[in-house]
Design a protein around this motif. Sequence first.
Motif, PDB file in Angstrom:
ATOM      1  N   ASN A 174     -67.349 -33.152 171.225  1.00  0.00           N
ATOM      2  CA  ASN A 174     -67.037 -33.607 172.510  1.00  0.00           C
ATOM      3  C   ASN A 174     -66.277 -34.895 172.505  1.00  0.00           C
ATOM      4  OD1 ASN A 174     -67.261 -33.276 175.410  1.00  0.00           O
ATOM      5  ND2 ASN A 174     -69.115 -34.671 175.329  1.00  0.00           N
ATOM      6  N   GLU A 175     -65.168 -34.864 171.699  1.00  0.00           N
ATOM      7  CA  GLU A 175     -64.226 -36.041 171.544  1.00  0.00           C
ATOM      8  C   GLU A 175     -63.118 -35.893 172.395  1.00  0.00           C
ATOM      9  OE1 GLU A 175     -64.364 -37.886 167.221  1.00  0.00           O
ATOM     10  OE2 GLU A 175     -64.423 -35.908 167.209  1.00  0.00           O
ATOM     11  N   HIS A 176     -62.255 -36.950 172.990  1.00  0.00           N
ATOM     12  CA  HIS A 176     -61.059 -36.715 173.520  1.00  0.00           C
ATOM     13  C   HIS A 176     -60.441 -38.193 172.996  1.00  0.00           C
ATOM     14  CE1 HIS A 176     -58.902 -38.121 177.301  1.00  0.00           C
ATOM     15  NE2 HIS A 176     -57.936 -37.486 176.771  1.00  0.00           N
ATOM     16  N   ILE A 177     -58.999 -37.493 172.566  1.00  0.00           N
ATOM     17  CA  ILE A 177     -57.958 -38.363 171.861  1.00  0.00           C
ATOM     18  C   ILE A 177     -56.697 -37.990 172.808  1.00  0.00           C
ATOM     19  CG2 ILE A 177     -57.108 -38.970 169.816  1.00  0.00           C
ATOM     20  CD1 ILE A 177     -59.125 -37.449 168.272  1.00  0.00           C
ATOM     21  N   SER A 178     -56.054 -39.134 172.842  1.00  0.00           N
ATOM     22  CA  SER A 178     -54.775 -39.130 173.569  1.00  0.00           C
ATOM     23  C   SER A 178     -53.908 -39.978 172.501  1.00  0.00           C
ATOM     24  CB  SER A 178     -54.905 -39.787 174.797  1.00  0.00           C
ATOM     25  OG  SER A 178     -55.342 -41.387 174.818  1.00  0.00           O
ATOM     26  N   TRP A 179     -52.486 -39.689 173.001  1.00  0.00           N
ATOM     27  CA  TRP A 179     -51.448 -40.446 172.247  1.00  0.00           C
ATOM     28  C   TRP A 179     -50.041 -40.235 172.968  1.00  0.00           C
ATOM     29  CZ3 TRP A 179     -53.471 -35.757 171.180  1.00  0.00           C
ATOM     30  CH2 TRP A 179     -52.276 -34.721 170.864  1.00  0.00           C
ATOM     31  N   ASN A 180     -49.174 -41.096 172.394  1.00  0.00           N
ATOM     32  CA  ASN A 180     -47.874 -41.106 173.196  1.00  0.00           C
ATOM     33  C   ASN A 180     -46.860 -40.486 172.454  1.00  0.00           C
ATOM     34  OD1 ASN A 180     -48.164 -43.212 171.222  1.00  0.00           O
ATOM     35  ND2 ASN A 180     -46.263 -44.254 171.972  1.00  0.00           N
ATOM     36  N   HIS A 181     -45.559 -40.496 172.676  1.00  0.00           N
ATOM     37  CA  HIS A 181     -44.491 -39.970 172.042  1.00  0.00           C
ATOM     38  C   HIS A 181     -43.608 -40.873 171.255  1.00  0.00           C
ATOM     39  CE1 HIS A 181     -44.718 -35.802 174.028  1.00  0.00           C
ATOM     40  NE2 HIS A 181     -44.917 -36.725 175.085  1.00  0.00           N
ATOM     41  N   LEU A 182     -42.976 -40.487 170.191  1.00  0.00           N
ATOM     42  CA  LEU A 182     -41.670 -41.190 169.580  1.00  0.00           C
ATOM     43  C   LEU A 182     -40.316 -41.202 170.256  1.00  0.00           C
ATOM     44  CD1 LEU A 182     -42.310 -40.121 165.784  1.00  0.00           C
ATOM     45  CD2 LEU A 182     -42.999 -42.340 166.885  1.00  0.00           C
ATOM     46  N   ASN A 183     -39.508 -42.122 170.344  1.00  0.00           N
ATOM     47  CA  ASN A 183     -38.152 -41.918 170.491  1.00  0.00           C
ATOM     48  C   ASN A 183     -37.210 -40.872 169.622  1.00  0.00           C
ATOM     49  OD1 ASN A 183     -38.550 -43.291 173.012  1.00  0.00           O
ATOM     50  ND2 ASN A 183     -38.452 -45.169 171.909  1.00  0.00           N
ATOM     51  N   SER A 184     -36.415 -40.688 169.970  1.00  0.00           N
ATOM     52  CA  SER A 184     -35.264 -39.953 169.150  1.00  0.00           C
ATOM     53  C   SER A 184     -33.832 -40.168 169.401  1.00  0.00           C
ATOM     54  CB  SER A 184     -35.681 -38.241 169.389  1.00  0.00           C
ATOM     55  OG  SER A 184     -36.926 -37.932 169.126  1.00  0.00           O
ATOM     56  N   CYS A 185     -33.129 -39.824 168.371  1.00  0.00           N
ATOM     57  CA  CYS A 185     -31.625 -40.232 168.652  1.00  0.00           C
ATOM     58  C   CYS A 185     -30.804 -39.011 168.111  1.00  0.00           C
ATOM     59  CB  CYS A 185     -31.176 -41.561 168.200  1.00  0.00           C
ATOM     60  SG  CYS A 185     -29.383 -41.797 168.305  1.00  0.00           S
ATOM     61  N   ALA A 186     -29.955 -38.362 168.587  1.00  0.00           N
ATOM     62  CA  ALA A 186     -29.002 -37.366 167.969  1.00  0.00           C
ATOM     63  C   ALA A 186     -27.542 -38.248 167.695  1.00  0.00           C
ATOM     64  CB  ALA A 186     -28.767 -36.180 168.923  1.00  0.00           C
ATOM     65  N   HIS A 187     -27.415 -38.278 166.316  1.00  0.00           N
ATOM     66  CA  HIS A 187     -26.140 -39.170 165.955  1.00  0.00           C
ATOM     67  C   HIS A 187     -24.916 -38.266 165.682  1.00  0.00           C
ATOM     68  CE1 HIS A 187     -28.422 -42.801 164.994  1.00  0.00           C
ATOM     69  NE2 HIS A 187     -29.719 -42.187 164.642  1.00  0.00           N
ATOM     70  N   ASN A 188     -23.901 -38.820 165.742  1.00  0.00           N
ATOM     71  CA  ASN A 188     -22.467 -38.054 165.559  1.00  0.00           C
ATOM     72  C   ASN A 188     -22.499 -36.969 166.646  1.00  0.00           C
ATOM     73  OD1 ASN A 188     -22.088 -39.890 163.553  1.00  0.00           O
ATOM     74  ND2 ASN A 188     -22.610 -38.404 161.860  1.00  0.00           N
ATOM     75  N   VAL A 189     -22.721 -37.068 167.777  1.00  0.00           N
ATOM     76  CA  VAL A 189     -22.538 -35.694 168.929  1.00  0.00           C
ATOM     77  C   VAL A 189     -21.392 -35.545 168.835  1.00  0.00           C
ATOM     78  CG1 VAL A 189     -22.959 -35.439 171.212  1.00  0.00           C
ATOM     79  CG2 VAL A 189     -24.579 -36.762 169.880  1.00  0.00           C
ATOM     80  N   LEU A 190     -20.250 -36.394 168.585  1.00  0.00           N
ATOM     81  CA  LEU A 190     -18.816 -36.096 168.842  1.00  0.00           C
ATOM     82  C   LEU A 190     -18.008 -36.019 167.626  1.00  0.00           C
ATOM     83  CD1 LEU A 190     -17.936 -37.976 171.977  1.00  0.00           C
ATOM     84  CD2 LEU A 190     -18.584 -35.674 171.879  1.00  0.00           C
ATOM     85  N   ILE A 191     -18.360 -37.100 166.581  1.00  0.00           N
ATOM     86  CA  ILE A 191     -17.494 -37.190 165.501  1.00  0.00           C
ATOM     87  C   ILE A 191     -18.538 -37.105 164.229  1.00  0.00           C
ATOM     88  CG2 ILE A 191     -16.082 -38.750 164.018  1.00  0.00           C
ATOM     89  CD1 ILE A 191     -14.909 -39.878 166.745  1.00  0.00           C
ATOM     90  N   GLY A 192     -18.202 -36.393 163.290  1.00  0.00           N
ATOM     91  CA  GLY A 192     -19.284 -36.450 162.216  1.00  0.00           C
ATOM     92  C   GLY A 192     -20.236 -35.475 162.053  1.00  0.00           C
ATOM     93  N   GLY A 193     -20.967 -35.260 161.092  1.00  0.00           N
ATOM     94  CA  GLY A 193     -21.881 -34.178 160.926  1.00  0.00           C
ATOM     95  C   GLY A 193     -23.209 -34.636 161.702  1.00  0.00           C
ATOM     96  N   MET A 194     -23.462 -33.826 162.721  1.00  0.00           N
ATOM     97  CA  MET A 194     -24.628 -34.423 163.516  1.00  0.00           C
ATOM     98  C   MET A 194     -26.071 -34.233 162.803  1.00  0.00           C
ATOM     99  SD  MET A 194     -25.821 -32.524 167.337  1.00  0.00           S
ATOM    100  CE  MET A 194     -24.448 -32.856 167.937  1.00  0.00           C
ATOM    101  N   TRP A 195     -26.796 -35.430 163.092  1.00  0.00           N
ATOM    102  CA  TRP A 195     -28.248 -35.311 162.611  1.00  0.00           C
ATOM    103  C   TRP A 195     -29.055 -36.140 163.608  1.00  0.00           C
ATOM    104  CZ3 TRP A 195     -30.463 -40.259 161.067  1.00  0.00           C
ATOM    105  CH2 TRP A 195     -29.337 -41.306 161.058  1.00  0.00           C
TER     106      TRP A 195
END
Length: 435
Positions: free
Chosen positions: A226-247
């Motif tokens: 009968n436990e309740h646990i909550s948590w949040n999210h991390l942030n993210s980043c998509a690199h090299n959207v236009l130039i370079g290998g995306m990661w």
Amino acid sequence: VSCRTSSQLQFERSRQQSWSKSSFNQNLRSISVAKNVMAGYFSGMYNSVKNYMGWDNLETVSSGEEVRQETNVEERKGLFKQLSSLVGKDITSSISLPVWIFEPLSFLQILCDPMQYAELLDKASDDPDAAMRLAYLIAFVIAGHNCAIRTKKPFNPILGETFEFVSSDWEFLGEQVSHHPPVGVAEARSKKWRLLLEMGLRTKFTGNASDVFVDGSNHFYTASTNEHISWNHLNSCAHNVLIGGMWVDHFGQLKFVNHSNKLTATVDVTKAGWLGVGRYQFTGTIFGADGETLLNVSGMWNDHMDVSKSQDKTRIWTQNAPIVNTRWNWPEFTENLNAMSEEYEKSLPPTDSRLRGDRRALQLEDNATAGSEKNRLEEKQRGERKAREAQKIEYHPRNFKKMEDEEGGSKWEYCGNYWEERSKIPGAKFLDLGK
């Protein structure tokens, strides 16, 4: 006065000439080696720069000249024209992106993707030690970020879109409850636990990268304790959207709160530095109700998680799902998110993500049809929104309702009768694809 004979002088001159020729040949060999080393160095450096600048797709023509493959260059040029005026802005739903940057999945299916690690939720419910139960939940959340490492973007769900997935042990239902801002929510449940997920996306385009900020709270309930646990999210980043290998990189701090026994945890996920230093790494601590350290966690979110106490370290999660679809870089579970038998397809509601025309066309690699169908769906959604605004009609999700949380926050609770209605459909047998 020299006492050397003419024969001695001749011998010494001959030996000096031999030494000079040997030294000259040795110098030539040294210069040749140096040239080869420098050529290798500059070739490697050139290839690295090509990759960094996005020229790793160059091809050599008969003349020896390297030229870019036209398709990729033209696609990136087109994307640059679309995004060049949006630096510093949220591009989540402000523009219609070309289909070549997508994978044939909806964001609602991405919400379900981490369920391939549902066995960790079973352990987070069953383990007799409260700190270890929290550790297994952390492992589930960490492992889920490994699903979000692919560089292709999933389709934005249409307002009211749904996605169901049924395993022998659990069932999952997701729904897009808001379009502006885009918010997807889901409930997964088994006999042992219940999971509520919320994902609201905001982005900031910075020129050659896109920062992704994820809003919303997540909740886990256990049946036996009968436990309740909550948590949040991390942030993210998509690199090299236009130039370079995306990661893609994930970073920030996760905070877990057990509202029942007051255990807490913080997990710090390292932001990748220059040349990727620190990428994937995370460390964290599980604290007791009085603040004492109970356990430490560490690892790499794309590979494993360890739990340690004093000198003892135990690995409780290891990434071991092989890729079965190399076209989209999917493991078996992700591949099965789109699977449908003919009978099952007929039983699905028309709102299910599997039935989207753009998604299905892209999976068949028919980009032209995928693009036109994507545009049709987006225009249809805009028209419906304008009609609601003109009539001052407020949209209400069908299966979920936003409610106040008992701890003072808010959460999206399942409130519909989706599963009840589905069970009434003749021949509606759910695919048991969950492993």
